[in-house]
Enzyme design. Sequence first.
Site, PDB file in Angstrom:
ATOM      1  N   LYS A  52      -9.986-108.354 -49.898  1.00 45.26           N
ATOM      2  CA  LYS A  52     -10.693-109.695 -50.761  1.00 45.26           C
ATOM      3  C   LYS A  52     -11.884-109.701 -49.989  1.00 45.26           C
ATOM      4  CE  LYS A  52      -6.266-111.229 -52.026  1.00 45.26           C
ATOM      5  NZ  LYS A  52      -5.012-112.362 -51.553  1.00 45.26           N
ATOM      6  N   GLN A  96      -3.647-117.094 -47.649  1.00 42.78           N
ATOM      7  CA  GLN A  96      -2.762-115.892 -47.495  1.00 42.78           C
ATOM      8  C   GLN A  96      -1.303-116.198 -47.398  1.00 42.78           C
ATOM      9  OE1 GLN A  96      -4.098-112.797 -48.964  1.00 42.78           O
ATOM     10  NE2 GLN A  96      -1.852-112.288 -49.097  1.00 42.78           N
ATOM     11  N   ASP A 119      -6.185-119.417 -56.610  1.00 43.67           N
ATOM     12  CA  ASP A 119      -5.067-118.682 -56.569  1.00 43.67           C
ATOM     13  C   ASP A 119      -4.399-119.149 -57.657  1.00 43.67           C
ATOM     14  OD1 ASP A 119      -4.729-116.301 -55.273  1.00 43.67           O
ATOM     15  OD2 ASP A 119      -3.793-117.353 -53.548  1.00 43.67           O
TER      16      ASP A 119
END
Length: 280
Positions: A52, A96, A119
């Site tokens: 990422k 994460q 997200d």
Amino acid sequence: MANIIDGKKIAAEVREEVKREVAELKARGVTPGLAVILVGDDPASQVYVRNKHRACEEVGIYSEVHRLAAETSQDALLKLIAQLNNNPKIHGILVQLPLPDHIDEKKVIDAIALNKDVDGFSPANVGNLVIGDECFYPCTPHGCMVLLDKIGVDPRGKKAVVVGRSNIVGKPMAMMLLARHATVTVCHSRTRDLAAECRQADILVAAVGKPELITGDMIKEGAVVIDVGINRMPDGKLVGDVHFESASQKASWITPVPGGVGPMTIAMLLKNTVEAARRA
Ligand code: NAD
């Protein structure tokens, strides 16, 4: 024989689009910024976070990675999120997953400011998605929608079947297809006759995590098949949730695994980060 949906190529196109958008924003004095938080040293998570970060650098997005020890307290993590919520350089915040057991995942995700939840996993964002208000589309199902758009398949009026009802893929996928006027059925582990449901689908999305569960005989002639599954076999090979060989005899379009949905997820994260910066 089905046409192959080339996710690698389409993801590269999306990244090029993002690169142009970043340049435009920079010309107006705004550099989109993403903060990624990694707690602990799960090897797979480390790879995802590194990818990422690298993807951000390639398109000109400012990115910072916060690597915290596995024993970091929930309070310390919440404090960091509060700081990032107030940091004007940061437009997107991503934690994460999975988090260590002593941390309440739900509480942490919920602490991310709604306008930085790139997200799209927070309850408020999910609520907005369901209502049809402004929100961030969770990256993987968002990627699936872009694949459909890029091959020129409009969900409107079509029968879509989503196999899997997870919060990160199946449910948001169903909502996005519904928003685009498909007639949507969601199947899951308790569905009575999965094959019969799948055979109805003009658009079939598989997000189960069971290698090659969906075989050619479950697919309607001419259907579009999107395979989200990523399953590593004992011999190290990656396969999807769809049996590619038999399914491609029936489908009009199909995603391969790897090289289908997989590459889209990070591309959509970049897209969401730019969108967050634009809204800010
Ligand atoms: P999950 O385990 O959270 O959910 C799986 C879903 O499948 C559940 O809703 C369950 O009810 C359903 N299911 C299980 N067995 C079934 C059966 N026999 N018949 C019908 N439904 C059944 O999984 P997830 O997080 O949604 O991920 C699904 C797959 O997608 C996994 O292989 C995962 O690795 C992959 N994935 C890929 C990406 C990507 O491409 N970037 C992102 C996320 C997930």
